[in-house]
Design an enzyme around this catalytic site. Structure first.
Site, PDB file in Angstrom:
ATOM      1  N   HIS A   1     -20.504   5.764   1.032  1.00 40.33           N
ATOM      2  CA  HIS A   1     -19.154   5.671  -0.408  1.00 40.33           C
ATOM      3  C   HIS A   1     -18.894   3.811  -0.916  1.00 40.33           C
ATOM      4  CE1 HIS A   1     -17.887   8.635   2.680  1.00 40.33           C
ATOM      5  NE2 HIS A   1     -17.062   9.089   2.428  1.00 40.33           N
TER       6      HIS A   1
ATOM      7  N   GLY B   1      -4.706  -2.095  -0.858  1.00 42.01           N
ATOM      8  CA  GLY B   1      -5.111  -0.387  -0.750  1.00 42.01           C
ATOM      9  C   GLY B   1      -5.207   0.355  -2.112  1.00 42.01           C
TER      10      GLY B   1
ATOM     11  N   ARG C   1      -5.182  -2.803  -8.222  1.00 39.73           N
ATOM     12  CA  ARG C   1      -4.778  -4.590  -7.478  1.00 39.73           C
ATOM     13  C   ARG C   1      -6.036  -5.033  -7.372  1.00 39.73           C
ATOM     14  NH1 ARG C   1      -2.125  -3.896  -2.147  1.00 39.73           N
ATOM     15  NH2 ARG C   1      -0.871  -2.393  -3.712  1.00 39.73           N
TER      16      ARG C   1
ATOM     17  N   GLY D   1      -1.252  -5.963   1.085  1.00 32.42           N
ATOM     18  CA  GLY D   1      -0.973  -4.487   0.887  1.00 32.42           C
ATOM     19  C   GLY D   1       0.544  -4.413   0.346  1.00 32.42           C
TER      20      GLY D   1
ATOM     21  N   MET E   1       0.609   1.938   6.087  1.00 30.80           N
ATOM     22  CA  MET E   1      -0.189   2.531   6.956  1.00 30.80           C
ATOM     23  C   MET E   1      -1.607   2.040   6.576  1.00 30.80           C
ATOM     24  SD  MET E   1       1.336   5.508   3.481  1.00 30.80           S
ATOM     25  CE  MET E   1       0.208   7.366   4.216  1.00 30.80           C
TER      26      MET E   1
ATOM     27  N   ASP F   1       9.249  -2.062  -1.394  1.00 36.73           N
ATOM     28  CA  ASP F   1      10.298  -1.034  -1.157  1.00 36.73           C
ATOM     29  C   ASP F   1      11.334  -1.631  -0.248  1.00 36.73           C
ATOM     30  OD1 ASP F   1       7.813   0.488  -1.309  1.00 36.73           O
ATOM     31  OD2 ASP F   1       9.282   1.202  -0.120  1.00 36.73           O
TER      32      ASP F   1
END
Ligand SMILES: O=P(O)(O)O[C@H]1O[C@H](CO)[C@@H](O)[C@H]1O
Ligand SMILES: O=c1cc[nH]c(=O)[nH]1
Length: 235
Positions: free
Chosen positions: A4, A20, A24, A89, A180, A204
């Protein structure tokens, strides 16, 4: 090349920042690295290598969730010999004493992911932990920049939309925030004797519903990024 990642040998530095969001990664490369060159476009998981304060550093997206980051971290460790991995993150705050845009460092990453059971079987509840030296350095760098950071336990969940999870119980036991990926990062780094750390900006708030915009998520987390880069290039 790995399955990958299309970088050739030597194109990825031994230290890497891992957001993630691939955009970014692009933002970090264009804003903070000198002479950044793109080494990966497979699946749009953008990866770049450049220099920061004179040292080679890479940055690459990981996608969302433990299955996705596990692919990239595995290939970085197995095929490219990366030794320091710092996740940069976003996270959702779970406590009243934590605010939007606060910077958090994950000393531990609790998880509901099957990754623990898959590796260790039903009897062991492995505790994924940050690398102590990276953690200590990141904390020191934050203090040097007069930034307040909190260090503690976070939870790496399998489902972003999870109505069944008992967040109250998690916060009663000290969990600061939800994201996550970090549990997998810490487990894989331990397996390969590499060094890993997760640093987060609160994007958030689960209690108040306050949230940064998508654009802010991508670009406005410079404090976290500076701490991560300064940590990556130290020693
Ligand atoms: O902003 P990133 O680094 O992707 O992190 C968080 O944001 C995503 C969910 O919106 C998940 O990947 C979670 O861990
Ligand atoms: O995984 C995440 C990331 C940010 N905010 C959340 O609520 N969850």
């Amino acid at each position: 090349m790995s399955l990958h990642i299309e970088a050739r040998d030597g194109e990825i530095a031994d230290r890497i920042l891992l957001p993630g969001d691939p955009l970014r990664a692009k933002y970090i490369a264009e804003t903070f690295l000198e002479g950044a060159r793109c080494f990966n476009r497979v699946r749009n998981i953008l990866g770049y290598t450049g220099t920061y304060k004179g040292q080679r550093v890479s940055v690459m997206g990981t996608g969302m969730g433990i299955p996705s980051i596990s692919i990239y971290v595995h290939e970085l460790l197995e095929s490219y010999g990366v030794t320091k991995l710092i996740r940069v993150g976003t996270c959702g705050a779970m406590r009243e004493d934590i605010q939007l845009r606060d910077v958090l460092i994950a000393q531990g990453a609790t998880t509901d992911s099957s990754i623990i059971r898959n590796i260790f079987g039903p009897a062991i509840n492995y505790a994924p932990l940050a690398d102590f030296d990276l953690l200590r350095t990141a904390y020191k760098k934050a203090r040097e920049h007069n930034l307040s950071v909190r260090v503690g336990n976070i939870v790496s969940v399998d489902r972003f939309y999870d109505e069944e999870i008992d967040n109250k119980k998690l916060t009663d036991y000290g969990i600061m925030a939800v994201e996550m990926e970090t549990a997998a990062l810490y487990i894989l780094a331990a397996k390969y004797k590499a060094h890993a750390l997760g640093i987060f900006t609160v994007s958030d708030h689960l209690l108040t519903g306050a949230a940064c915009t998508a654009e802010e998520r991508q670009t406005s987390f410079n404090d976290m990024i500076r701490i991560a880069l300064d940590t990556a290039v130290s020693e």
